[in-house]
Design a protein around this motif. Structure first.
Motif, PDB file in Angstrom:
ATOM      1  N   GLY A   1      33.019  14.699   9.844  1.00  0.00           N
ATOM      2  CA  GLY A   1      31.569  14.620   9.959  1.00  0.00           C
ATOM      3  C   GLY A   1      31.042  15.468  11.111  1.00  0.00           C
ATOM      4  N   PHE A   2      31.921  15.894  12.009  1.00  0.00           N
ATOM      5  CA  PHE A   2      31.469  16.689  13.160  1.00  0.00           C
ATOM      6  C   PHE A   2      31.933  18.147  13.068  1.00  0.00           C
ATOM      7  CE2 PHE A   2      31.327  12.338  14.603  1.00  0.00           C
ATOM      8  CZ  PHE A   2      30.115  12.295  15.285  1.00  0.00           C
ATOM      9  N   GLU A   3      32.378  18.542  11.882  1.00  0.00           N
ATOM     10  CA  GLU A   3      32.951  19.883  11.706  1.00  0.00           C
ATOM     11  C   GLU A   3      32.006  20.988  12.165  1.00  0.00           C
ATOM     12  OE1 GLU A   3      32.946  17.487   9.496  1.00  0.00           O
ATOM     13  OE2 GLU A   3      34.990  17.229   8.710  1.00  0.00           O
ATOM     14  N   SER A   4      30.696  20.810  11.883  1.00  0.00           N
ATOM     15  CA  SER A   4      29.767  21.907  12.187  1.00  0.00           C
ATOM     16  C   SER A   4      29.039  21.717  13.505  1.00  0.00           C
ATOM     17  CB  SER A   4      28.715  22.056  11.085  1.00  0.00           C
ATOM     18  OG  SER A   4      29.203  21.603   9.875  1.00  0.00           O
ATOM     19  N   ALA A   5      29.425  20.704  14.283  1.00  0.00           N
ATOM     20  CA  ALA A   5      28.788  20.518  15.593  1.00  0.00           C
ATOM     21  C   ALA A   5      29.328  21.557  16.567  1.00  0.00           C
ATOM     22  CB  ALA A   5      29.066  19.117  16.104  1.00  0.00           C
ATOM     23  N   TYR A   6      28.543  21.854  17.593  1.00  0.00           N
ATOM     24  CA  TYR A   6      28.979  22.753  18.664  1.00  0.00           C
ATOM     25  C   TYR A   6      29.466  21.916  19.848  1.00  0.00           C
ATOM     26  CZ  TYR A   6      27.212  26.737  16.158  1.00  0.00           C
ATOM     27  OH  TYR A   6      27.046  27.712  15.213  1.00  0.00           O
ATOM     28  N   PRO A   7      30.379  22.468  20.660  1.00  0.00           N
ATOM     29  CA  PRO A   7      30.922  21.703  21.789  1.00  0.00           C
ATOM     30  C   PRO A   7      29.857  21.016  22.641  1.00  0.00           C
ATOM     31  CG  PRO A   7      32.178  23.710  21.526  1.00  0.00           C
ATOM     32  CD  PRO A   7      31.054  23.784  20.527  1.00  0.00           C
ATOM     33  N   LYS A   8      28.728  21.690  22.894  1.00  0.00           N
ATOM     34  CA  LYS A   8      27.730  21.055  23.777  1.00  0.00           C
ATOM     35  C   LYS A   8      27.028  19.855  23.120  1.00  0.00           C
ATOM     36  CE  LYS A   8      23.661  24.004  22.958  1.00  0.00           C
ATOM     37  NZ  LYS A   8      24.192  24.763  21.813  1.00  0.00           N
ATOM     38  N   GLN A   9      27.205  19.719  21.807  1.00  0.00           N
ATOM     39  CA  GLN A   9      26.554  18.601  21.110  1.00  0.00           C
ATOM     40  C   GLN A   9      27.431  17.356  21.038  1.00  0.00           C
ATOM     41  OE1 GLN A   9      25.946  20.934  17.482  1.00  0.00           O
ATOM     42  NE2 GLN A   9      23.737  20.906  17.866  1.00  0.00           N
TER      43      GLN A   9
ATOM     44  N   GLU B   1      42.827  18.557   7.949  1.00  0.00           N
ATOM     45  CA  GLU B   1      43.790  17.509   8.283  1.00  0.00           C
ATOM     46  C   GLU B   1      43.808  17.235   9.792  1.00  0.00           C
ATOM     47  OE1 GLU B   1      45.339  15.314   6.842  1.00  0.00           O
ATOM     48  OE2 GLU B   1      46.940  14.733   8.242  1.00  0.00           O
ATOM     49  N   SER B   2      43.747  18.296  10.590  1.00  0.00           N
ATOM     50  CA  SER B   2      43.806  18.057  12.038  1.00  0.00           C
ATOM     51  C   SER B   2      42.514  17.401  12.534  1.00  0.00           C
ATOM     52  CB  SER B   2      44.160  19.333  12.810  1.00  0.00           C
ATOM     53  OG  SER B   2      43.352  20.389  12.426  1.00  0.00           O
ATOM     54  N   ILE B   3      41.385  17.717  11.919  1.00  0.00           N
ATOM     55  CA  ILE B   3      40.131  17.047  12.277  1.00  0.00           C
ATOM     56  C   ILE B   3      40.206  15.567  11.884  1.00  0.00           C
ATOM     57  CG2 ILE B   3      37.678  16.860  11.618  1.00  0.00           C
ATOM     58  CD1 ILE B   3      37.519  19.895  11.741  1.00  0.00           C
ATOM     59  N   ARG B   4      40.831  15.307  10.742  1.00  0.00           N
ATOM     60  CA  ARG B   4      40.983  13.923  10.293  1.00  0.00           C
ATOM     61  C   ARG B   4      41.898  13.135  11.243  1.00  0.00           C
ATOM     62  NH1 ARG B   4      44.092  10.681   8.162  1.00  0.00           N
ATOM     63  NH2 ARG B   4      45.804  12.174   8.066  1.00  0.00           N
TER      64      ARG B   4
END
Ligand SMILES: Nc1ncnc2c1ncn2[C@@H]1O[C@H](COP(=O)(O)OP(=O)(O)O)[C@@H](O)[C@H]1O
Ligand SMILES: [Mg+2]
Length: 255
Positions: free
Chosen positions: A124-132, A115-118
């Motif tokens: 769609g970016f849940e598995s990205a790393y900060p540097k990406q 919910e907070s990501i939404r």
């Protein structure tokens, strides 16, 4: 609405290389629950110090701060912080950064994370790393992380200070939408006059050395808020005057 935050006679001094710096002098401010307060002032006027005191990160000061009826003695999950630098852990994904801020025994942990990501538009970016991800997206994660703890107040210390102008405008609008939807009390520290006026229903102007409150201006831009036009310009002029009057600024000659 009752006051959620009461700041009474707060003074703060630091010792710096053997001398005393008076960072804040007799700060008095009450914030009604659900309000959006912008605090504006030049660099070094004590904005971050004041926010840290409100958040319970700084406890050595004179005066008193009451949050939700209780004296502030330490940080708590009910007080969310967003800083200028996103402070994400580089070795964790976006999702794990948020998960990390939640207690393991938290009920509905996974749905809170989703919910907070939404809420900040990062599906769609849940598995990205900060540097990406970009600086603006990192600040979104930092906002999502604060929101996941279901705070009663969000303390934002120049959260958009290092973003480009367009990204900043987008994020300001998103923050405003979150505020309207969630009715969380917001305290935003900024040195950007337009940002202070556009976001706050009141703007607190601080003076430097020592940091004091010079003026509190209530803002009503109507609905929907506009960043241009005569109403906005009038507020801008009022706030500008607080900075560029008297003999307190060499910049007055450049206006
Ligand atoms: N930990 C510290 N030790 C000594 N002096 C500090 C410390 N933090 C802030 N100050 C001083 O207090 C004043 C206000 O700082 P700060 O709250 O960071 O201002 P702002 O956020 O408005 O730029 C400055 O003069 C700064 O140098
Ligand atoms: Mg600061």
């Amino acid at each position: 609405m009752p006051d959620i935050l009461e700041i009474n006679h707060v003074c703060k001094r630091f010792s710096q290389n053997g001398s005393i710096v008076e960072a804040l002098r007799d700060i008095n401010l009450n914030v009604e629950e659900g309000n959006f307060v912008s605090i504006i002032g030049v660099s070094g006027c004590g904005k971050s110090t004041l926010l840290r005191i409100i958040g319970g990160l700084e406890t050595d000061y004179e005066g008193s701060v009451t949050f939700d009826g209780m004296p502030v003695t330490a940080p708590s999950r009910k007080k969310g912080f967003v800083f200028q630098d996103h402070r994400l852990l580089p070795w964790l994904t976006i999702e794990d950064n948020i998960r990390f801020s939640l207690p393991e025994e938290q009920e509905d942990r996974e749905s809170i994370i989703r919910e907070s990501i939404r809420m900040v538009g990062l599906e769609g970016f849940e598995s990205a790393y900060p540097k990406q991800i970009s600086g603006g997206m990192s600040q979104r994660v930092s906002i999502a992380r604060a929101l996941s703890n279901d705070p009663k107040i969000l303390l934002l210390d120049e959260p958009f200070g290092s973003l480009d102008a367009i990204t900043k405008i987008n994020l300001q609008d998103e923050l405003l939408n979150i505020w309207k939807r969630e009715s969380i009390t917001m305290i935003l520290v900024t040195h950007d006059i337009d940002e202070a006026i556009y976001l706050g229903n009141s703007v607190v102007v601080m003076t430097p050395r020592p940091g004091t409150i010079k003026r509190v201006e209530n803002i009503d831009l109507g609905e929907p808020k506009k960043r241009t036009g005569p109403i906005f310009s009038r507020y801008r002029e009022i706030i500008y005057r607080e900075f560029f009057t008297e003999a307190n600024s060499p910049f007055i000659y450049n206006l």
